[in-house]
Design an enzyme around this catalytic site. Structure first.
Site, PDB file in Angstrom:
ATOM      1  N   GLN A 108       1.078  -1.211   0.023  1.00 23.86           N
ATOM      2  CA  GLN A 108       0.179   0.010  -0.038  1.00 23.86           C
ATOM      3  C   GLN A 108       0.765   1.360   0.068  1.00 23.86           C
ATOM      4  O   GLN A 108       0.243   2.313  -0.142  1.00 23.86           O
ATOM      5  CB  GLN A 108      -0.750  -0.063   1.228  1.00 23.86           C
ATOM      6  CG  GLN A 108      -1.848  -1.188   1.208  1.00 23.86           C
ATOM      7  CD  GLN A 108      -2.581  -1.180   2.737  1.00 23.86           C
ATOM      8  OE1 GLN A 108      -3.240  -0.553   2.985  1.00 23.86           O
ATOM      9  NE2 GLN A 108      -1.922  -2.152   3.556  1.00 23.86           N
ATOM     10  N   HIS A 126      -1.483   1.521  -4.414  1.00 22.55           N
ATOM     11  CA  HIS A 126      -1.781   3.032  -4.093  1.00 22.55           C
ATOM     12  C   HIS A 126      -0.940   3.609  -5.092  1.00 22.55           C
ATOM     13  O   HIS A 126      -0.792   4.929  -4.840  1.00 22.55           O
ATOM     14  CB  HIS A 126      -1.712   3.376  -2.775  1.00 22.55           C
ATOM     15  CG  HIS A 126      -2.901   2.631  -1.821  1.00 22.55           C
ATOM     16  ND1 HIS A 126      -2.786   2.574  -0.570  1.00 22.55           N
ATOM     17  CD2 HIS A 126      -3.958   2.017  -2.220  1.00 22.55           C
ATOM     18  CE1 HIS A 126      -3.871   1.942  -0.246  1.00 22.55           C
ATOM     19  NE2 HIS A 126      -4.641   1.586  -0.976  1.00 22.55           N
ATOM     20  N   CYS A 134      -0.110  14.449 -16.247  1.00 23.76           N
ATOM     21  CA  CYS A 134      -0.988  15.865 -16.372  1.00 23.76           C
ATOM     22  C   CYS A 134      -2.543  15.522 -16.314  1.00 23.76           C
ATOM     23  O   CYS A 134      -2.860  14.692 -17.018  1.00 23.76           O
ATOM     24  CB  CYS A 134      -0.342  16.580 -17.946  1.00 23.76           C
ATOM     25  SG  CYS A 134      -1.617  17.909 -18.057  1.00 23.76           S
TER      26      CYS A 134
HETATM   27  P1  CNA Z   1      -1.626   2.761   8.928  1.00 21.08           P
HETATM   28  O1  CNA Z   1      -2.786   2.752   8.968  1.00 21.08           O
HETATM   29  O2  CNA Z   1      -0.821   3.872   9.239  1.00 21.08           O
HETATM   30  O3  CNA Z   1      -0.904   1.304   9.786  1.00 21.08           O
HETATM   31  C1  CNA Z   1       0.234   1.227   9.922  1.00 21.08           C
HETATM   32  C2  CNA Z   1       0.370   0.325  10.985  1.00 21.08           C
HETATM   33  O4  CNA Z   1       1.828   0.020  11.199  1.00 21.08           O
HETATM   34  C3  CNA Z   1       0.028   0.926  12.367  1.00 21.08           C
HETATM   35  O5  CNA Z   1      -0.902   0.199  12.952  1.00 21.08           O
HETATM   36  C4  CNA Z   1       1.081   1.135  13.276  1.00 21.08           C
HETATM   37  O6  CNA Z   1       1.277   1.050  14.520  1.00 21.08           O
HETATM   38  C5  CNA Z   1       2.067   0.102  12.646  1.00 21.08           C
HETATM   39  N1  CNA Z   1       3.528   0.208  12.970  1.00 21.08           N
HETATM   40  C6  CNA Z   1       4.148   1.230  12.457  1.00 21.08           C
HETATM   41  N2  CNA Z   1       5.633   1.124  12.761  1.00 21.08           N
HETATM   42  C7  CNA Z   1       5.654  -0.276  12.957  1.00 21.08           C
HETATM   43  C8  CNA Z   1       6.847  -1.049  13.176  1.00 21.08           C
HETATM   44  N3  CNA Z   1       7.984  -0.483  13.076  1.00 21.08           N
HETATM   45  N4  CNA Z   1       6.651  -2.344  13.333  1.00 21.08           N
HETATM   46  C9  CNA Z   1       5.379  -2.849  13.397  1.00 21.08           C
HETATM   47  N5  CNA Z   1       4.309  -2.273  13.159  1.00 21.08           N
HETATM   48  C10 CNA Z   1       4.375  -0.798  13.053  1.00 21.08           C
HETATM   49  O7  CNA Z   1      -1.007   2.317   7.407  1.00 21.08           O
HETATM   50  P2  CNA Z   1      -1.590   1.321   6.410  1.00 21.08           P
HETATM   51  O8  CNA Z   1      -0.602   1.172   5.224  1.00 21.08           O
HETATM   52  O9  CNA Z   1      -2.478   0.266   6.861  1.00 21.08           O
HETATM   53  O10 CNA Z   1      -2.804   2.242   5.469  1.00 21.08           O
HETATM   54  C11 CNA Z   1      -2.859   2.594   4.288  1.00 21.08           C
HETATM   55  C12 CNA Z   1      -2.299   3.996   3.829  1.00 21.08           C
HETATM   56  C13 CNA Z   1      -1.304   4.359   4.368  1.00 21.08           C
HETATM   57  C14 CNA Z   1      -2.096   3.487   2.409  1.00 21.08           C
HETATM   58  O11 CNA Z   1      -2.870   4.466   1.508  1.00 21.08           O
HETATM   59  C15 CNA Z   1      -0.452   4.205   2.190  1.00 21.08           C
HETATM   60  O12 CNA Z   1      -0.100   4.735   1.070  1.00 21.08           O
HETATM   61  C16 CNA Z   1      -0.422   5.193   3.218  1.00 21.08           C
HETATM   62  N6  CNA Z   1       1.096   5.518   3.959  1.00 21.08           N
HETATM   63  C17 CNA Z   1       1.910   5.225   3.008  1.00 21.08           C
HETATM   64  C18 CNA Z   1       3.190   5.517   3.611  1.00 21.08           C
HETATM   65  C19 CNA Z   1       4.597   5.191   2.854  1.00 21.08           C
HETATM   66  O13 CNA Z   1       4.231   4.887   1.408  1.00 21.08           O
HETATM   67  N7  CNA Z   1       5.715   4.881   3.640  1.00 21.08           N
HETATM   68  C20 CNA Z   1       3.458   6.544   4.585  1.00 21.08           C
HETATM   69  C21 CNA Z   1       2.325   6.851   5.250  1.00 21.08           C
HETATM   70  C22 CNA Z   1       1.070   6.460   4.996  1.00 21.08           C
END
Ligand code: CNA
Length: 263
Positions: A108, A126, A134
């Site tokens: 994702q 995603h 564009c």
């Molecule tokens: P989310 O809903 O933020 O869930 C992330 C989960 O990972 C949370 O429950 C955290 O507690 C858990 N977490 C964080 N760090 C750790 C770790 N080191 N070890 C274990 N667990 C951890 O994000 P999802 O991906 O579930 O939601 C989907 C969205 C977030 C998508 O649309 C992404 O594009 C979007 N997103 C992407 C990025 C990226 O590309 N790095 C950053 C922020 C959001």
């Protein structure tokens, strides 16, 4: 995470990986927090810090009306991305694929860190910043293929960070899937999950659909490793591990006798 459901220690996870013939990983933002990229719903996530409102930043309607907030976010995001390296977990997954122990990754994430880590089969449902289009003439912004390109292009136009199409002057949008847009490669993701005999769900709250529906498509063992709650009901084939990904998978790698070079 889900206290009544079974967990799985690193040795047991290693044993499942050893037996699997078609393991697949589904990853979320938690896989990249160790690299310094905040997630959405963890303690430093955008939903908590509210530095940017993700629902506005990634709203396609808002972007069409006023793309500046998205570009401000992108400028900051690129500044962060330039400094980050794939985490242990990214590199471990790439290594598993190289060893024939993982079929591929459905992610994702929009940060492209699985590609940087060397994973070959990556379905970015995603999208990512790897390409851009564009929004007026639908022409591809051919050069948009690296963090460096985005960072440099935005830096060169500090007064108005919004990038415009060289052909028609319309606004350039990276091929990141916004709220209100269709996901990409979902059919391939479904096929991978339906055909797998082990699914690793890593660092995702499973709050965002349709990605969150993927673990429901398989009766194979599903190992969910996450810090914090995951929106998936307990079931006999589901193992919920409350752990930090890099800590957990460094132990799994050790049990498998796989050495991962430090970045
Ligand atoms: P989310 O809903 O933020 O869930 C992330 C989960 O990972 C949370 O429950 C955290 O507690 C858990 N977490 C964080 N760090 C750790 C770790 N080191 N070890 C274990 N667990 C951890 O994000 P999802 O991906 O579930 O939601 C989907 C969205 C977030 C998508 O649309 C992404 O594009 C979007 N997103 C992407 C990025 C990226 O590309 N790095 C950053 C922020 C959001």
């Amino acid at each position: 995470m889900t206290p009544s459901s079974p967990s799985l220690d690193p040795a047991q996870c290693a044993a499942l990986l050893r037996q699997a013939k078609s393991a697949v990983a589904l990853t979320g933002a938690g896989v990249s927090t160790g690299a310094g990229i905040p997630d959405f719903r963890g303690p430093n996530g955008l939903y908590v810090t509210r530095r940017y409102d993700p629902e506005l930043v990634f709203s396609i309607d808002h972007f069409r009306k006023d793309p500046r907030m998205f570009y401000e976010f992108t400028r900051d995001f690129m500044g962060t991305l330039q400094k980050v390296k794939p985490t242990f977990t990214h590199r471990f997954l790439a290594r598993l694929e190289g060893l024939g122990m993982l079929k591929g990754v459905v992610t994702q994430n929009i940060d492209a860190l699985h590609r940087y880590a060397g994973s070959r089969r990556v379905v970015e449902i995603h999208g990512s910043y790897w390409s851009a289009t564009c929004i007026s003439c639908r022409g591809a912004a051919a050069q948009a293929k690296s963090y460096e390109w985005w960072e440099e292009s935005i830096r060169k136009s500090p007064r108005s960070p919004v990038l415009c199409c060289g052909t028609c002057g319309g606004v350039i949008k990276p091929d990141v899937v916004f709220f209100g847009e269709a996901v990409r490669g979902f059919e391939e993701a479904v096929q991978m999950v339906e055909g797998c005999d082990l699914l690793l769900v890593l660092g995702s709250s499973l709050a965002v659909y349709p990605a969150a529906s993927l673990p429901q498509l398989t009766r194979a063992a599903v190992v969910l490793v996450n810090k914090g709650g995951v929106a998936l009901a307990p079931a006999a084939n589901r193992f919920f591990v409350e752990a930090r990904l890099d800590d957990y998978f460094s132990q799994v790698a050790e049990r498998l006798g796989i050495a991962i070079e430090t970045a």
